[in-house]
Scaffold this motif. Structure first.
Motif, short mmCIF file in Angstrom:
data_model
loop_
_atom_site.label_atom_id
_atom_site.label_comp_id
_atom_site.label_asym_id
_atom_site.label_seq_id
_atom_site.Cartn_x
_atom_site.Cartn_y
_atom_site.Cartn_z
N TYR A 197 0.86 -1.18 0.00
CA TYR A 197 0.00 0.00 0.00
C TYR A 197 0.90 1.23 0.00
O TYR A 197 2.11 1.13 0.21
N THR A 198 0.31 2.39 -0.23
CA THR A 198 1.07 3.62 -0.40
C THR A 198 0.72 4.63 0.69
O THR A 198 -0.26 4.47 1.43
N ASP B 230 -2.71 5.79 0.12
CA ASP B 230 -3.72 4.92 0.72
C ASP B 230 -3.91 5.25 2.19
O ASP B 230 -5.03 5.26 2.71
#
Length: 296
Positions: A91-92, A95
């Motif tokens: 995930y970033t 996110d």
């Protein structure tokens, strides 16, 4: 502790202050539970007239864990970044920014003052850049732009951050946490041993989940250089940074302020990469003062 489902995951949070007061969302950093925001700072901000909300980021504390999801190794990610390639990560930071907005949605909060510390400051940058209509103000605490040419962390600080404890024995975990806190903490405001040990033990007993920080780190590395994104931020911004931060040198805060039009910068001598009790009142004053000014 209350929890909500936001952005498709469970997020645990705490609220302090009058629910009728303007909301202030606190976003904590790399591998850190919401409890790393000192109770005294939360209470001081509430005393300034804010509904203060702190929460566990995904993959840490009591919030949703991405068990079994592997992140690429640090060496591989660093090499890919130097080659201009974006590594695939679980995930970033974007996110994680959406998690914060999702929490506000779940609490029926239209707008909030956004305060982010360290990695939380990076997440808050995404919030301010991508959801300006949800932000009353933005305060960044000891964070940075992602510019690879900025001075790096001191070797001993980075080593302490990425070194895992020798075992999962509670006393070993507490000693390891104290070592980390002492290494990255404020040389001008050392935390008393008994307070530090008590807070560290409480944190360990609340949650110990070493897999989460690995994925947090992958999100940070994959995010790269945010300077161009920062130039798009129009939310009233305050940057707070310690002049003696060994983990995220003060140049990161200074460059953030330079990138955001109209941003204010406050630096404090002797302050490192923690939130010492002696600085609670001045920090609360800076944050609350900025928030008031932004909405007047």
């Amino acid at each position: 502790m209350p929890k909500v489902t936001a952005n498709g995951i469970d997020i645990h949070y705490e609220e302090h202050g009058d629910p009728a007061d303007p909301a202030m969302l606190l976003i904590m950093g790399f591998g850190a539970q919401l409890t790393l925001w000192p109770d005294e700072l939360v209470e001081a901000l509430a005393g300034h007239g804010y509904r203060v909300i702190r929460y566990d980021n995904r993959d840490i504390g009591l919030s949703h864990k991405f068990d079994g999801v592997k992140a690429p190794g640090l060496v591989k990610m660093t090499l890919m970044s130097k080659l201009g390639l974006t590594p695939r990560v679980p995930y970033t930071l974007a996110d994680m920014a959406a998690d914060g907005i999702g929490l506000l949605d779940a609490l029926d909060i239209e707008k909030a003052h956004i305060v982010g510390a360290s990695m939380g400051g990076m997440i808050a940058q995404h919030v301010a850049a991508k959801y300006p209509e949800r932000c009353l103000s933005f305060t960044q605490i000891f964070s940075t732009t992602g510019n690879p040419k900025l001075p790096p962390a001191k070797k001993e600080a980075l080593q302490a951050l990425v070194t895992r404890p020798k075992s999962n024995d509670e006393d070993v975990l507490v000693d390891h946490g104290i070592m980390l806190a002492r290494t990255i903490g404020s040389p001008g405001y050392p935390s008393p041993e008994d307070r530090l040990r008590e807070r560290t033990r409480t944190s360990v007993r609340r949650s110990f989940y070493p897999e989460g920080p690995t994925r947090h780190l992958s999100a940070i590395v994959a995010d790269g250089d945010r300077r161009e994104m920062l130039k798009d931020i129009t939310v009233p911004t305050l940057v707070l940074h310690g002049e003696d931060d060994p983990l995220v040198p003060c140049e990161g805060g200074r460059e953030t302020a330079e990138c955001i039009s109209g941003a204010k910068l406050e630096t404090i001598p002797g302050w490192g990469h923690d939130l010492p009790l002696e600085l609670v009142d001045p920090l609360a004053g800076h944050i609350a003062g900025h928030a008031r000014q932004a909405t007047n």
